[in-house]
Design a protein around this motif. Structure first.
Motif, PDB file in Angstrom:
ATOM      1  N   GLY A 191     -48.831  79.386  76.531  1.00  0.00           N
ATOM      2  CA  GLY A 191     -47.782  80.400  76.626  1.00  0.00           C
ATOM      3  C   GLY A 191     -47.205  80.492  78.025  1.00  0.00           C
ATOM      4  O   GLY A 191     -45.977  80.517  78.204  1.00  0.00           O
ATOM      5  N   LEU A 192     -48.075  80.531  79.033  1.00  0.00           N
ATOM      6  CA  LEU A 192     -47.625  80.611  80.422  1.00  0.00           C
ATOM      7  C   LEU A 192     -46.820  79.385  80.822  1.00  0.00           C
ATOM      8  O   LEU A 192     -45.734  79.493  81.397  1.00  0.00           O
ATOM      9  N   LEU A 193     -47.349  78.211  80.499  1.00  0.00           N
ATOM     10  CA  LEU A 193     -46.671  76.969  80.885  1.00  0.00           C
ATOM     11  C   LEU A 193     -45.334  76.812  80.176  1.00  0.00           C
ATOM     12  O   LEU A 193     -44.324  76.471  80.798  1.00  0.00           O
ATOM     13  N   SER A 194     -45.317  77.061  78.875  1.00  0.00           N
ATOM     14  CA  SER A 194     -44.077  76.871  78.112  1.00  0.00           C
ATOM     15  C   SER A 194     -43.012  77.880  78.512  1.00  0.00           C
ATOM     16  O   SER A 194     -41.823  77.552  78.590  1.00  0.00           O
ATOM     17  N   GLY A 195     -43.415  79.114  78.783  1.00  0.00           N
ATOM     18  CA  GLY A 195     -42.447  80.123  79.227  1.00  0.00           C
ATOM     19  C   GLY A 195     -41.809  79.740  80.548  1.00  0.00           C
ATOM     20  O   GLY A 195     -40.601  79.890  80.738  1.00  0.00           O
ATOM     21  N   PHE A 196     -42.631  79.208  81.455  1.00  0.00           N
ATOM     22  CA  PHE A 196     -42.104  78.767  82.746  1.00  0.00           C
ATOM     23  C   PHE A 196     -41.175  77.567  82.584  1.00  0.00           C
ATOM     24  O   PHE A 196     -40.109  77.498  83.210  1.00  0.00           O
TER      25      PHE A 196
ATOM     26  N   ILE B 122     -36.886  85.964  88.946  1.00  0.00           N
ATOM     27  CA  ILE B 122     -35.758  85.154  89.429  1.00  0.00           C
ATOM     28  C   ILE B 122     -34.557  85.348  88.499  1.00  0.00           C
ATOM     29  O   ILE B 122     -34.195  84.450  87.725  1.00  0.00           O
ATOM     30  N   PRO B 123     -33.935  86.516  88.521  1.00  0.00           N
ATOM     31  CA  PRO B 123     -32.748  86.730  87.667  1.00  0.00           C
ATOM     32  C   PRO B 123     -31.675  85.677  87.932  1.00  0.00           C
ATOM     33  O   PRO B 123     -31.502  85.244  89.072  1.00  0.00           O
ATOM     34  N   LEU B 124     -30.991  85.288  86.869  1.00  0.00           N
ATOM     35  CA  LEU B 124     -29.972  84.236  87.009  1.00  0.00           C
ATOM     36  C   LEU B 124     -28.675  84.764  87.603  1.00  0.00           C
ATOM     37  O   LEU B 124     -27.764  84.004  87.882  1.00  0.00           O
ATOM     38  N   TYR B 125     -28.586  86.089  87.776  1.00  0.00           N
ATOM     39  CA  TYR B 125     -27.386  86.645  88.413  1.00  0.00           C
ATOM     40  C   TYR B 125     -27.753  87.854  89.255  1.00  0.00           C
ATOM     41  O   TYR B 125     -28.544  88.663  88.847  1.00  0.00           O
TER      42      TYR B 125
ATOM     43  N   PHE C  67     -41.008  83.952  79.948  1.00  0.00           N
ATOM     44  CA  PHE C  67     -39.594  83.597  80.111  1.00  0.00           C
ATOM     45  C   PHE C  67     -38.773  84.820  80.513  1.00  0.00           C
ATOM     46  O   PHE C  67     -37.977  84.772  81.457  1.00  0.00           O
ATOM     47  N   ASP C  68     -38.956  85.929  79.806  1.00  0.00           N
ATOM     48  CA  ASP C  68     -38.170  87.135  80.088  1.00  0.00           C
ATOM     49  C   ASP C  68     -38.525  87.759  81.443  1.00  0.00           C
ATOM     50  O   ASP C  68     -37.648  88.320  82.112  1.00  0.00           O
ATOM     51  N   LEU C  69     -39.780  87.678  81.835  1.00  0.00           N
ATOM     52  CA  LEU C  69     -40.164  88.211  83.140  1.00  0.00           C
ATOM     53  C   LEU C  69     -39.481  87.441  84.267  1.00  0.00           C
ATOM     54  O   LEU C  69     -39.002  88.034  85.240  1.00  0.00           O
ATOM     55  N   PHE C  70     -39.413  86.122  84.132  1.00  0.00           N
ATOM     56  CA  PHE C  70     -38.683  85.329  85.121  1.00  0.00           C
ATOM     57  C   PHE C  70     -37.196  85.662  85.071  1.00  0.00           C
ATOM     58  O   PHE C  70     -36.534  85.803  86.099  1.00  0.00           O
ATOM     59  N   LEU C  71     -36.676  85.807  83.848  1.00  0.00           N
ATOM     60  CA  LEU C  71     -35.246  86.031  83.653  1.00  0.00           C
ATOM     61  C   LEU C  71     -34.771  87.372  84.198  1.00  0.00           C
ATOM     62  O   LEU C  71     -33.688  87.469  84.782  1.00  0.00           O
ATOM     63  N   PHE C  72     -35.600  88.410  84.016  1.00  0.00           N
ATOM     64  CA  PHE C  72     -35.167  89.755  84.382  1.00  0.00           C
ATOM     65  C   PHE C  72     -35.835  90.333  85.630  1.00  0.00           C
ATOM     66  O   PHE C  72     -35.313  91.280  86.213  1.00  0.00           O
TER      67      PHE C  72
ATOM     68  N   LEU D 139     -39.380  76.705  79.949  1.00  0.00           N
ATOM     69  CA  LEU D 139     -38.107  77.114  79.354  1.00  0.00           C
ATOM     70  C   LEU D 139     -37.229  77.811  80.380  1.00  0.00           C
ATOM     71  O   LEU D 139     -36.018  77.558  80.439  1.00  0.00           O
ATOM     72  N   PHE D 140     -37.817  78.668  81.199  1.00  0.00           N
ATOM     73  CA  PHE D 140     -37.015  79.323  82.223  1.00  0.00           C
ATOM     74  C   PHE D 140     -36.441  78.295  83.200  1.00  0.00           C
ATOM     75  O   PHE D 140     -35.284  78.409  83.622  1.00  0.00           O
ATOM     76  N   ALA D 141     -37.249  77.297  83.577  1.00  0.00           N
ATOM     77  CA  ALA D 141     -36.781  76.258  84.508  1.00  0.00           C
ATOM     78  C   ALA D 141     -35.569  75.530  83.936  1.00  0.00           C
ATOM     79  O   ALA D 141     -34.615  75.215  84.653  1.00  0.00           O
ATOM     80  N   VAL D 142     -35.597  75.272  82.630  1.00  0.00           N
ATOM     81  CA  VAL D 142     -34.457  74.620  81.966  1.00  0.00           C
ATOM     82  C   VAL D 142     -33.232  75.525  82.030  1.00  0.00           C
ATOM     83  O   VAL D 142     -32.119  75.074  82.337  1.00  0.00           O
ATOM     84  N   PHE D 143     -33.406  76.806  81.749  1.00  0.00           N
ATOM     85  CA  PHE D 143     -32.295  77.757  81.811  1.00  0.00           C
ATOM     86  C   PHE D 143     -31.769  77.890  83.236  1.00  0.00           C
ATOM     87  O   PHE D 143     -30.558  77.977  83.456  1.00  0.00           O
ATOM     88  N   TRP D 144     -32.682  77.920  84.206  1.00  0.00           N
ATOM     89  CA  TRP D 144     -32.273  78.030  85.607  1.00  0.00           C
ATOM     90  C   TRP D 144     -31.417  76.821  85.995  1.00  0.00           C
ATOM     91  O   TRP D 144     -30.374  76.969  86.631  1.00  0.00           O
ATOM     92  N   ALA D 145     -31.855  75.629  85.599  1.00  0.00           N
ATOM     93  CA  ALA D 145     -31.106  74.409  85.910  1.00  0.00           C
ATOM     94  C   ALA D 145     -29.738  74.432  85.226  1.00  0.00           C
ATOM     95  O   ALA D 145     -28.723  74.045  85.821  1.00  0.00           O
ATOM     96  N   GLY D 146     -29.706  74.895  83.975  1.00  0.00           N
ATOM     97  CA  GLY D 146     -28.431  74.999  83.262  1.00  0.00           C
ATOM     98  C   GLY D 146     -27.484  75.968  83.926  1.00  0.00           C
ATOM     99  O   GLY D 146     -26.285  75.693  84.070  1.00  0.00           O
TER     100      GLY D 146
END
Length: 203
Positions: free
Chosen positions: A65-70, A200-203, A192-197, A72-79
């Motif tokens: 769970g920890l690895l996959s969430g990170f 490391i928010p994307l905005y 994923f959501d913890l990184f997102l919000f 996925l966030f890395a992919v979103f961050w790159a996008g």
């Protein structure tokens, strides 16, 4: 074999999700109240109609769970980085989405962690995808469930959210099929959501 389109519990659940999410996105002022209520209803509906899968040990689902969430966030961050770099129209959509729907108060974060994230995984993976698997091959069930998950996000009014939901739905759908553990995908979604919000928010 009965076709999935005639599975009344599946169809009613899907239509119920659409109805609830329509009202959730309809009024920004009550978004977090409605989202919380919607997820509680969908959790209840799911548990009444399907058992919750948990075929992994605690250590295993936490690690994956920890690895996959990170990841996925890395992919979103790159996008998001590419969107900004290329000055694509989606960059404004990301900013507007954060301004409108991102958690802003402590209780938003509490219900996000305790209700909304578990609710989305229990319903979309543990109920919708699981029932689809009874009628179609695994790959088709992952794709169909992800498309259905994506469809309720169009009510937000920002194209970037359905696109994000599609990628997330495919990712978590595959993870659920592979490891057969709802707690695992909940942890993945939470990270994923913890990184997102938060981190490391994307905005």
């Amino acid at each position: 074999m009965k076709k999935w389109i005639f599975d009344s519990r599946l169809i009613i659940g899907f239509l119920l999700a659409h109805l609830l999410m329509f009202f959730t996105f309809e009024n920004r002022a009550v978004f977090w109240y409605m989202f919380t209520a919607a997820m509680l209803i969908l959790i209840s509906y799911s548990i009444l109609n399907e058992e919750v899968d948990d075929q992994q040990s605690v250590g295993s689902y936490l690690l994956y769970g920890l690895l996959s969430g990170f990841v996925l966030f890395a992919v979103f961050w790159a996008g998001n980085f590419l969107i900004d770099l290329l000055n694509l129209p989606f960059s404004k959509g990301v900013a507007k989405l954060y301004n409108r729907l991102a958690p802003a108060q402590l209780w938003h974060y509490i219900v996000l962690i305790l209700v909304i994230i578990p609710g989305e995984e229990i319903f979309w993976r543990g109920f919708i995808q699981k029932r689809l698997e009874k009628y179609v091959p695994a790959t088709a069930s992952i794709v169909l469930a992800a498309v259905m998950y994506t469809s309720v996000h169009f009510y937000a009014g920002y194209m970037v959210l359905p696109i994000a939901a599609l990628f997330g739905g495919l990712f978590w759908g595959f993870l659920y099929w592979w490891k057969r553990s709802i707690p695992l995908v909940i942890v993945s979604h939470l990270v994923f959501d913890l990184f997102l919000f938060v981190f490391i928010p994307l905005y």
